[in-house]
Design a protein around this motif. Structure first.
Motif, PDB file in Angstrom:
ATOM      1  N   GLN A   1      -2.546   3.773  -3.869  1.00 11.32           N
ATOM      2  CA  GLN A   1      -2.584   3.012  -2.626  1.00 11.32           C
ATOM      3  C   GLN A   1      -1.273   2.262  -2.419  1.00 11.32           C
ATOM      4  OE1 GLN A   1      -5.981   0.418  -2.634  1.00 11.32           O
ATOM      5  NE2 GLN A   1      -7.444   2.055  -2.274  1.00 11.32           N
ATOM      6  N   ARG A   2      -0.815   1.579  -3.468  1.00  9.16           N
ATOM      7  CA  ARG A   2       0.438   0.835  -3.357  1.00  9.16           C
ATOM      8  C   ARG A   2       1.606   1.762  -3.042  1.00  9.16           C
ATOM      9  NH1 ARG A   2      -1.955  -1.892  -7.822  1.00  9.16           N
ATOM     10  NH2 ARG A   2      -0.745  -0.637  -9.298  1.00  9.16           N
TER      11      ARG A   2
ATOM     12  N   GLN B   1      -1.318  13.110   0.791  1.00 11.58           N
ATOM     13  CA  GLN B   1      -1.098  12.091   1.813  1.00 11.58           C
ATOM     14  C   GLN B   1       0.361  12.053   2.242  1.00 11.58           C
ATOM     15  OE1 GLN B   1      -3.466  11.194   3.353  1.00 11.58           O
ATOM     16  NE2 GLN B   1      -4.852   9.707   2.442  1.00 11.58           N
TER      17      GLN B   1
ATOM     18  N   VAL C   1       1.443   2.775   0.728  1.00  9.32           N
ATOM     19  CA  VAL C   1       1.857   1.661   1.594  1.00  9.32           C
ATOM     20  C   VAL C   1       3.371   1.472   1.526  1.00  9.32           C
ATOM     21  CG1 VAL C   1       1.687  -0.826   1.985  1.00  9.32           C
ATOM     22  CG2 VAL C   1      -0.366   0.498   1.452  1.00  9.32           C
TER      23      VAL C   1
ATOM     24  N   SER D   1      -7.238   0.472   7.715  1.00 10.43           N
ATOM     25  CA  SER D   1      -7.661   0.351   6.318  1.00 10.43           C
ATOM     26  C   SER D   1      -8.951  -0.443   6.230  1.00 10.43           C
ATOM     27  CB  SER D   1      -6.562  -0.349   5.498  1.00 10.43           C
ATOM     28  OG  SER D   1      -6.962  -0.544   4.156  1.00 10.43           O
TER      29      SER D   1
ATOM     30  N   PRO E   1      -4.183  -4.257  -0.169  1.00 11.62           N
ATOM     31  CA  PRO E   1      -3.072  -3.323  -0.392  1.00 11.62           C
ATOM     32  C   PRO E   1      -1.943  -3.466   0.627  1.00 11.62           C
ATOM     33  CG  PRO E   1      -5.174  -2.190  -0.579  1.00 11.62           C
ATOM     34  CD  PRO E   1      -5.468  -3.543  -0.023  1.00 11.62           C
TER      35      PRO E   1
ATOM     36  N   LEU F   1      -5.694   5.294   2.774  1.00  6.26           N
ATOM     37  CA  LEU F   1      -5.925   4.829   1.402  1.00  6.26           C
ATOM     38  C   LEU F   1      -7.275   5.232   0.831  1.00  6.26           C
ATOM     39  CD1 LEU F   1      -4.418   1.221   1.626  1.00  6.26           C
ATOM     40  CD2 LEU F   1      -3.276   3.405   1.156  1.00  6.26           C
TER      41      LEU F   1
END
Length: 269
Positions: free
Chosen positions: A172-173, A143, A176, A194, A199, A164
Motif C-alpha cells: 500500500q505504501r 497495480q 501511494v 480508499s 496510508p 489499495l
C-alpha cells in the motif's frame, strides 16, 4: 484552474439518491483522498466525473466543460479484478491493450503509440515487468501496470478507484508513493479513492469524505473530526490520533479498518 466542480449535484441510481445537493471543487495539482463507508458513493462519484453517471440535478464540470463520456483529459484506474484473458498477456501488451480503448484483442500500434506505452512504463517504473506475464505478478506489480494504462494519452486528471484493496501495508505504501511521484512529475490533480485514511497521510492536499448522501472536503484536520464524520455516518463518531495514525471509531468499532478488511475478504473469494 479548477479541475472538477460539482455545483449542487444529486446523483441517483435506480431511483435512489446516492449523493444529494453536493457542491465541491478540486483544483489543479491537488492530491485528494476520497473516503467513506461502504455504499457511500465513492465509485459513483468517480463515474459521474467521467460522464458515466449523469447528474439527476446540478452540474458537473471537468476543466470548465460539462462532464462527458470518453473525456481524454481523464485517466481512470479501476479496481483490480481477475481477468483470465488479461493474465495471459505480458506487461507491455497489457498496457498497450488500452491504447484504442478497452477492447478485446491487441491493437496495431503506431510509432507514436508504441512510444507512449514505453513512456508510461518508464513513468510507473515498470520496464522490468514489460516481458513478464501478469499471471506471474503480485498484486502490487499489477497495480503499477493498471496505473500505466490510466496514463496512456497524457491525461490531465487521474482518478484511482480503490487501488489499495487486497494489498498488504508495505505494498500500500509503495503504491501511494508511486502515485505521488507520478503526480509530481506530471503536475496533475489526483483523486485517490480508499477505505482507509492512514496510508494516504502525509500525501494528501485535501480529503473528500462521503456519507449519508453528503460530502465534506477540506484538509484532514478540517474534515476528519468527530462532528463532521458523525454527520456523514449518521452516528456518533470519535476520531483518535495515536502514533501518527488516525482512527475513526463508532463506540469500540474501528469503522475504516473493518470496512477495509471486509472488502479484502470479499476480493479474495
Amino acid at each position: 484552474m479548477t479541475a472538477v466542480k460539482f455545483d449542487n449535484v444529486t446523483l441517483a441510481i435506480a431511483g435512489r439518491n446516492i449523493l444529494s445537493g453536493v457542491s465541491l471543487a478540486i483544483e489543479a495539482q491537488e492530491f485528494v483522498g476520497l473516503l467513506g463507508p461502504n455504499g457511500a458513493g465513492k465509485t459513483t462519484l468517480l463515474r459521474a466525473i467521467m460522464g458515466l453517471v449523469p447528474a439527476a440535478s446540478g452540474r458537473i464540470s471537468v476543466f470548465g466543460d460539462a462532464a462527458a463520456r470518453g473525456n481524454p483529459a481523464i485517466g481512470y484506474m479501476p479496481q483490480l479484478r481477475g481477468n483470465t484473458d488479461a493474465l495471459r498477456l505480458n506487461g507491455r501488451d497489457f498496457v498497450a491493450s488500452v491504447v484504442n480503448g478497452h477492447r478485446l484483442g491487441l491493437p496495431i500500434l503506431s510509432r507514436a503509440a508504441r512510444a507512449d506505452v514505453e513512456r508510461v512504463l518508464d513513468l510507473v517504473e515498470a520496464q522490468d515487468l514489460a516481458k513478464r506475464p501478469l499471471l506471474e505478478m503480485s498484486g502490487g506489480e499489477r497495480q503499477r501496470l493498471l496505473l500505466a494504462q490510466a496514463l496512456i494519452g497524457s491525461p490531465r486528471l487521474l482518478l484511482l478507484d480503490e487501488p489499495l484493496i487486497s494489498l498488504d501495508p508495505k505494498r500500500q505504501r509503495a503504491v501511494v508513493a508511486l502515485v505521488k511521484r507520478v503526480q509530481s512529475a506530471l503536475a496533475i490533480p489526483v483523486v485517490f479513492s480508499s477505505h482507509e485514511l492512514n496510508p494516504l497521510l502525509g500525501t494528501l492536499d485535501k480529503v473528500m469524505y462521503l456519507g449519508n448522501g453528503h460530502a465534506a472536503i477540506g484538509s484532514v484536520s478540517e474534515v476528519v473530526t468527530g462532528p463532521v464524520l458523525s454527520r456523514l455516518y449518521g452516528a456518533p463518531i470519535t476520531v483518535v490520533c495515536l502514533g501518527g495514525k488516525i482512527f475513526v471509531l463508532s463506540g469500540e468499532y474501528e469503522v475504516e479498518g473493518d470496512a477495509h478488511r471486509h472488502e479484502h475478504d470479499h476480493a479474495a473469494v
